[in-house]
Scaffold this motif. Sequence first.
Motif, PDB file in Angstrom:
ATOM      1  N   PRO A  30       0.808  -1.223   0.000  1.00  0.00           N
ATOM      2  CA  PRO A  30       0.000   0.000   0.000  1.00  0.00           C
ATOM      3  C   PRO A  30       0.842   1.275   0.000  1.00  0.00           C
ATOM      4  N   LEU A  31       1.998   1.228   0.699  1.00  0.00           N
ATOM      5  CA  LEU A  31       2.851   2.428   0.713  1.00  0.00           C
ATOM      6  C   LEU A  31       3.412   2.719  -0.674  1.00  0.00           C
ATOM      7  N   ARG A  32       3.788   1.664  -1.422  1.00  0.00           N
ATOM      8  CA  ARG A  32       4.273   1.889  -2.788  1.00  0.00           C
ATOM      9  C   ARG A  32       3.180   2.508  -3.656  1.00  0.00           C
ATOM     10  N   LYS A  33       1.954   1.998  -3.504  1.00  0.00           N
ATOM     11  CA  LYS A  33       0.853   2.548  -4.281  1.00  0.00           C
ATOM     12  C   LYS A  33       0.595   4.013  -3.920  1.00  0.00           C
ATOM     13  N   LEU A  34       0.642   4.310  -2.631  1.00  0.00           N
ATOM     14  CA  LEU A  34       0.440   5.697  -2.202  1.00  0.00           C
ATOM     15  C   LEU A  34       1.552   6.597  -2.711  1.00  0.00           C
ATOM     16  N   THR A  35       2.791   6.080  -2.707  1.00  0.00           N
ATOM     17  CA  THR A  35       3.912   6.868  -3.210  1.00  0.00           C
ATOM     18  C   THR A  35       3.750   7.143  -4.701  1.00  0.00           C
ATOM     19  N   ALA A  36       3.371   6.098  -5.470  1.00  0.00           N
ATOM     20  CA  ALA A  36       3.153   6.290  -6.914  1.00  0.00           C
ATOM     21  C   ALA A  36       2.014   7.255  -7.176  1.00  0.00           C
ATOM     22  N   GLY A  37       0.941   7.142  -6.389  1.00  0.00           N
ATOM     23  CA  GLY A  37      -0.180   8.070  -6.557  1.00  0.00           C
ATOM     24  C   GLY A  37       0.204   9.501  -6.251  1.00  0.00           C
ATOM     25  N   THR A  38       0.991   9.692  -5.215  1.00  0.00           N
ATOM     26  CA  THR A  38       1.434  11.059  -4.855  1.00  0.00           C
ATOM     27  C   THR A  38       2.292  11.654  -5.961  1.00  0.00           C
ATOM     28  N   HIS A  78      -5.853  11.061 -10.280  1.00  0.00           N
ATOM     29  CA  HIS A  78      -5.317   9.701 -10.196  1.00  0.00           C
ATOM     30  C   HIS A  78      -5.976   8.943  -9.051  1.00  0.00           C
ATOM     31  N   GLN A  79      -6.342   7.675  -9.289  1.00  0.00           N
ATOM     32  CA  GLN A  79      -6.996   6.843  -8.282  1.00  0.00           C
ATOM     33  C   GLN A  79      -6.116   5.633  -7.947  1.00  0.00           C
ATOM     34  N   ILE A  80      -6.219   5.175  -6.678  1.00  0.00           N
ATOM     35  CA  ILE A  80      -5.456   4.015  -6.187  1.00  0.00           C
ATOM     36  C   ILE A  80      -6.439   2.893  -5.896  1.00  0.00           C
ATOM     37  N   ALA A  81      -6.070   1.667  -6.289  1.00  0.00           N
ATOM     38  CA  ALA A  81      -6.916   0.502  -5.982  1.00  0.00           C
ATOM     39  C   ALA A  81      -6.896   0.244  -4.476  1.00  0.00           C
ATOM     40  N   VAL A  82      -8.052   0.185  -3.871  1.00  0.00           N
ATOM     41  CA  VAL A  82      -8.169  -0.023  -2.429  1.00  0.00           C
ATOM     42  C   VAL A  82      -8.384  -1.513  -2.160  1.00  0.00           C
ATOM     43  N   GLU A  83      -7.505  -2.113  -1.315  1.00  0.00           N
ATOM     44  CA  GLU A  83      -7.617  -3.528  -0.952  1.00  0.00           C
ATOM     45  C   GLU A  83      -7.554  -3.660   0.569  1.00  0.00           C
ATOM     46  N   GLY A  84      -8.455  -4.456   1.108  1.00  0.00           N
ATOM     47  CA  GLY A  84      -8.442  -4.686   2.547  1.00  0.00           C
ATOM     48  C   GLY A  84      -9.179  -3.597   3.298  1.00  0.00           C
ATOM     49  N   ASP A  85      -9.055  -3.679   4.637  1.00  0.00           N
ATOM     50  CA  ASP A  85      -9.753  -2.714   5.487  1.00  0.00           C
ATOM     51  C   ASP A  85      -8.860  -2.210   6.629  1.00  0.00           C
ATOM     52  N   VAL A  88       0.052  12.663  -8.891  1.00  0.00           N
ATOM     53  CA  VAL A  88      -0.625  13.952  -8.632  1.00  0.00           C
ATOM     54  C   VAL A  88       0.349  15.109  -8.792  1.00  0.00           C
ATOM     55  N   ALA A  89       1.582  14.923  -8.296  1.00  0.00           N
ATOM     56  CA  ALA A  89       2.584  15.986  -8.431  1.00  0.00           C
ATOM     57  C   ALA A  89       2.927  16.233  -9.893  1.00  0.00           C
ATOM     58  N   MET A 142      -9.575  12.615  -2.011  1.00  0.00           N
ATOM     59  CA  MET A 142      -8.884  13.886  -2.207  1.00  0.00           C
ATOM     60  C   MET A 142      -8.640  14.151  -3.695  1.00  0.00           C
ATOM     61  N   THR A 143      -8.137  13.117  -4.418  1.00  0.00           N
ATOM     62  CA  THR A 143      -7.864  13.330  -5.842  1.00  0.00           C
ATOM     63  C   THR A 143      -9.162  13.519  -6.631  1.00  0.00           C
ATOM     64  N   SER A 144     -10.237  12.879  -6.194  1.00  0.00           N
ATOM     65  CA  SER A 144     -11.527  13.109  -6.857  1.00  0.00           C
ATOM     66  C   SER A 144     -11.953  14.559  -6.702  1.00  0.00           C
ATOM     67  N   ARG A 145     -11.774  15.079  -5.507  1.00  0.00           N
ATOM     68  CA  ARG A 145     -12.124  16.495  -5.293  1.00  0.00           C
ATOM     69  C   ARG A 145     -11.203  17.412  -6.078  1.00  0.00           C
ATOM     70  N   LEU A 146      -9.908  17.042  -6.146  1.00  0.00           N
ATOM     71  CA  LEU A 146      -8.982  17.841  -6.943  1.00  0.00           C
ATOM     72  C   LEU A 146      -9.372  17.808  -8.419  1.00  0.00           C
ATOM     73  N   GLY A 147      -9.831  16.651  -8.887  1.00  0.00           N
ATOM     74  CA  GLY A 147     -10.277  16.546 -10.278  1.00  0.00           C
ATOM     75  C   GLY A 147     -11.483  17.427 -10.550  1.00  0.00           C
TER      76      GLY A 147
END
Length: 283
Positions: A198-206, A216-223, A209-210, A236-241
């Motif tokens: 998840p951290l890699r995905k968040l890093t790629a998403g950030t 940009h959207q990230i696939a959400v897995e787990g809870d 966006v930059a 956040m990115t949806s609102r930015l869009g």
Amino acid sequence: MKISTKVAFGFAGLILLLVAILGYRMVLMSQVQDVLRRLGATNFRASLVALQMIQDLSQVDEFTRKSFVTGGDPDYLEQAKRMRESFERGLTEIRGTPLTSAEEEEVAGLARLWTRFKSLPELPTQEGEFQEQIAALENVRAQTQVVIRVTREAITTQVEESAESARRADRVSLGTALLALAVALIGAVWVVRSIARPLRKLTAGTRAVAAGEVAHQIAVEGDDELSQLAADFNAMTSRLGELDQMKRDFVAHASHELKTPLASMQETLRLMLDGLPGPLNEQ
């Protein structure tokens, strides 16, 4: 599953394994102590008593021979009687001691031979009676030696069992320690992967966006917590869009509203410069 729950499960598994190792070691140590206690309380004592009985038999043999040679000297007879009583006390003590089945069998045989010896006259008057008494005494002595041998074998067997229990404890402890290490490694890899992906995905998403991909959207897995963070990132990115689209719409609308009057103004100025309305003056 939350990250804290995963970590708690991992540590709980290791703790349970360690407790299992400790419990098993305590059980085996208790068994070893029980063996040593039995050795000290029964087998060693029985062996020592049997050795004393051998000495008593030697004294009985000596004083029996002397009394026969001297024609029934009272002192020798009394000494022989005391040695007999000492031997019988030892036999009674051994019979009252917890023994193995092999030891009990040999001790019962010794008791039978001793009873046979006691049935003979204490003071033989003839050579034949004397030889019979000596032969019976030798049988008792030989059976006492057998009791000593069997007792020593029981001691050896129990010592070997104790040593085997210790070796088994070492093997089980080593195997359980290796299992605990394997579980720890698997748990560590599991926890690290559940956090790293998840951290890699968040890093790629950030970074996306930059770079300008504000939607940009990230696939959400787990809870777990990181999945919730990814969901918040997507929100956040949806609102930015949406804001970016609103900006584009505003710019397009403003451009359209400004182009129409500017075009009219430019056309009017061009007509005036061409002199179509008439010559230009200062006004």
